[in-house]
Design an enzyme around this catalytic site. Structure first.
Site, PDB file in Angstrom:
ATOM      1  N   PRO A  72       4.140  28.380  38.983  1.00 34.59           N
ATOM      2  CA  PRO A  72       5.209  27.703  39.725  1.00 34.59           C
ATOM      3  C   PRO A  72       4.856  27.526  41.196  1.00 34.59           C
ATOM      4  O   PRO A  72       4.120  28.339  41.767  1.00 34.59           O
ATOM      5  CB  PRO A  72       6.402  28.652  39.558  1.00 34.59           C
ATOM      6  CG  PRO A  72       5.790  30.002  39.330  1.00 34.59           C
ATOM      7  CD  PRO A  72       4.535  29.735  38.547  1.00 34.59           C
ATOM      8  N   ASP A  73       5.382  26.444  41.796  1.00 36.38           N
ATOM      9  CA  ASP A  73       5.241  26.318  43.247  1.00 36.38           C
ATOM     10  C   ASP A  73       6.324  27.171  43.905  1.00 36.38           C
ATOM     11  O   ASP A  73       6.984  27.968  43.242  1.00 36.38           O
ATOM     12  CB  ASP A  73       5.315  24.852  43.679  1.00 36.38           C
ATOM     13  CG  ASP A  73       6.671  24.219  43.384  1.00 36.38           C
ATOM     14  OD1 ASP A  73       7.610  24.945  42.993  1.00 36.38           O
ATOM     15  OD2 ASP A  73       6.806  22.995  43.544  1.00 36.38           O
ATOM     16  N   PHE A  74       6.519  27.005  45.197  1.00 37.46           N
ATOM     17  CA  PHE A  74       7.455  27.882  45.892  1.00 37.46           C
ATOM     18  C   PHE A  74       8.836  27.274  46.079  1.00 37.46           C
ATOM     19  O   PHE A  74       9.837  27.955  45.881  1.00 37.46           O
ATOM     20  CB  PHE A  74       6.874  28.265  47.269  1.00 37.46           C
ATOM     21  CG  PHE A  74       5.710  29.197  47.172  1.00 37.46           C
ATOM     22  CD1 PHE A  74       5.885  30.569  47.205  1.00 37.46           C
ATOM     23  CD2 PHE A  74       4.423  28.707  47.016  1.00 37.46           C
ATOM     24  CE1 PHE A  74       4.811  31.434  47.099  1.00 37.46           C
ATOM     25  CE2 PHE A  74       3.337  29.552  46.911  1.00 37.46           C
ATOM     26  CZ  PHE A  74       3.535  30.926  46.953  1.00 37.46           C
ATOM     27  N   ARG A  75       8.905  26.001  46.415  1.00 34.47           N
ATOM     28  CA  ARG A  75      10.165  25.456  46.923  1.00 34.47           C
ATOM     29  C   ARG A  75      10.877  24.466  46.011  1.00 34.47           C
ATOM     30  O   ARG A  75      11.915  23.935  46.386  1.00 34.47           O
ATOM     31  CB  ARG A  75       9.921  24.817  48.300  1.00 34.47           C
ATOM     32  CG  ARG A  75       9.618  25.862  49.353  1.00 34.47           C
ATOM     33  CD  ARG A  75       9.327  25.246  50.730  1.00 34.47           C
ATOM     34  NE  ARG A  75       9.215  26.290  51.725  1.00 34.47           N
ATOM     35  CZ  ARG A  75       8.152  27.062  51.893  1.00 34.47           C
ATOM     36  NH1 ARG A  75       7.089  26.886  51.121  1.00 34.47           N
ATOM     37  NH2 ARG A  75       8.132  28.005  52.811  1.00 34.47           N
ATOM     38  N   ASN A 146      -3.347  28.643  48.355  1.00 33.37           N
ATOM     39  CA  ASN A 146      -3.113  29.301  47.072  1.00 33.37           C
ATOM     40  C   ASN A 146      -3.897  30.601  46.946  1.00 33.37           C
ATOM     41  O   ASN A 146      -5.001  30.737  47.461  1.00 33.37           O
ATOM     42  CB  ASN A 146      -3.486  28.359  45.926  1.00 33.37           C
ATOM     43  CG  ASN A 146      -2.665  27.076  45.961  1.00 33.37           C
ATOM     44  OD1 ASN A 146      -1.567  27.062  46.507  1.00 33.37           O
ATOM     45  ND2 ASN A 146      -3.194  26.012  45.397  1.00 33.37           N
ATOM     46  N   ASP A 148      -4.335  31.897  43.733  1.00 37.10           N
ATOM     47  CA  ASP A 148      -4.575  32.008  42.292  1.00 37.10           C
ATOM     48  C   ASP A 148      -6.046  31.947  41.879  1.00 37.10           C
ATOM     49  O   ASP A 148      -6.366  32.095  40.703  1.00 37.10           O
ATOM     50  CB  ASP A 148      -3.793  30.925  41.531  1.00 37.10           C
ATOM     51  CG  ASP A 148      -4.055  29.508  42.057  1.00 37.10           C
ATOM     52  OD1 ASP A 148      -5.213  29.210  42.409  1.00 37.10           O
ATOM     53  OD2 ASP A 148      -3.106  28.715  42.106  1.00 37.10           O
ATOM     54  N   HIS A 165      -4.277  31.960  52.936  1.00 40.93           N
ATOM     55  CA  HIS A 165      -3.255  32.979  52.687  1.00 40.93           C
ATOM     56  C   HIS A 165      -3.791  34.140  51.851  1.00 40.93           C
ATOM     57  O   HIS A 165      -3.027  34.887  51.262  1.00 40.93           O
ATOM     58  CB  HIS A 165      -2.047  32.351  51.982  1.00 40.93           C
ATOM     59  CG  HIS A 165      -1.326  31.363  52.838  1.00 40.93           C
ATOM     60  ND1 HIS A 165      -0.329  30.533  52.362  1.00 40.93           N
ATOM     61  CD2 HIS A 165      -1.437  31.072  54.158  1.00 40.93           C
ATOM     62  CE1 HIS A 165       0.126  29.765  53.336  1.00 40.93           C
ATOM     63  NE2 HIS A 165      -0.540  30.076  54.438  1.00 40.93           N
TER      64      HIS A 165
END
Length: 334
Positions: A72-75, A146, A148, A165
């Site tokens: 999933p993305d964040f927003r 990302n 991941d 990040h």
């Protein structure tokens, strides 16, 4: 009135000086306001890449390039990560990624990390498009928000990436820290002035300082002025609205790379699936072997116990026979 005139003259003088500085920095850094695209469309971008003038492409990417992989993305309002963290009872969604909150309440982060941990997901078309840019000798660097590791799974290596990040690939115990081999800040100050084409995918550029990378240094002196897609002065920026994968496929088709990209995705996914099946088979074989070993040990123990019982029985019989002989001897003496 004289004061107003003086003020206007001062502002005009300031504008002239700023224009001079902009021109100076533009010439020094090799940046110009000249139009390089035939048209402000995806076709124009493809034509520019094919022209041979575009040799240093930077990609800035966010969570949106991994959503088709199942992450999933964040927003996003309903499916985004921040919209589905109620089960962790956080004071606010972002707390799950903040070190101070983690030190007091590590459980939510570890629970989420388990759901997102590498090995469960395959790179997307978008990841492999970036890899294709590398293979074509066009990728300067990929700047990713990302964690991941899918860029690495797709084939990008350390020098190809700035993982702004952090990433699961370099995750470590919170009690220890180490210095990176080179400073991301010094790298970006070299990269962006040399950039021929900046491709932004899967991010709304809401998170700082990553969002500010669009205009490093230049934003301070207002050179570049941010993105301009549709004003009368627009000459440089192109907006293409689609999913990241579809956009990459469309651009690849315009470049004549679509078949190559699709074949890369198919081939690499087959490798990942094959490796996963092999690991699963090895795990199953290991578990079966362990079970058989345990069964054999159990059988051996039972056999040993039976042998011991037989020995005890033989001893008892022997003792009984000896006793009978003694009794017999006693009778003869009498």
């Amino acid at each position: 009135e004289q004061s107003d005139d003086s003020s206007d003259d001062g502002e005009a003088s300031g504008d002239t000086e700023m224009d001079f500085l902009r021109n100076l920095f533009s010439k020094t850094l090799g940046i110009s306001g000249e139009k390089v695209l035939d048209e402000l469309t995806l076709e124009g971008v493809a034509s520019y890449i094919q022209s041979g003038k575009c040799k240093n492409i930077i990609c800035m990417v966010g969570a949106g390039i991994s959503t088709s992989a199942g992450i999933p993305d964040f927003r996003s309002p309903d499916t985004g990560l921040y919209a589905n963290l109620q089960k962790y009872n956080l004071p606010y969604p972002e707390a799950i990624f903040q070190i101070d909150y983690f030190k007091k309440h590590p459980e939510p982060f570890f629970a989420l990390a388990r759901e997102l941990y590498p090995g469960q997901f395959k790179p997307t078309v978008c990841h492999y498009f970036i890899k294709l840019l590398k293979d074509k000798g066009l990728l300067k660097r990929c700047y990713s928000q990302n964690i991941d590791t899918l860029e690495r799974v797709a084939g990008l290596e350390g020098e190809d990436l700035i993982e702004a990040h952090g990433t699961f690939y370099t995750s470590h115990c919170a009690q220890y820290w180490f210095l990176l081999p080179s400073s991301p800040v010094s790298i970006l100050l070299q990269d962006f002035p040399r950039c021929d084409l900046l491709i932004i995918m899967g991010t709304s550029l809401q998170v700082q300082p990553f969002a500010a990378l669009v205009d490093p240094i230049l934003g301070i002196i207002s050179i570049g002025g941010g993105m301009d897609f549709d004003s009368a002065k627009a000459y440089r920026d192109v907006a293409h609205i689609s999913t990241c994968d579809d956009g990459c496929l469309e651009l690849a088709e315009l470049l004549g790379w679509k078949a190559e990209l699709e074949e890369m995705v198919k081939r690499e996914h087959e490798k990942i699936n094959s490796k996963a099946e092999e690991e699963q088979t090895n795990q199953s074989s290991g578990a079966a072997g362990k079970a058989e070993s345990g069964k054999a040990e159990s059988g051996k123990a039972e056999s040993g116990k039976a042998e011991s019982g037989k020995a005890e029985s033989g001893k008892a019989e022997s003792g009984k026979a000896g006793s009978g002989k003694a009794e017999s001897g006693k009778g003869e003496v009498e």
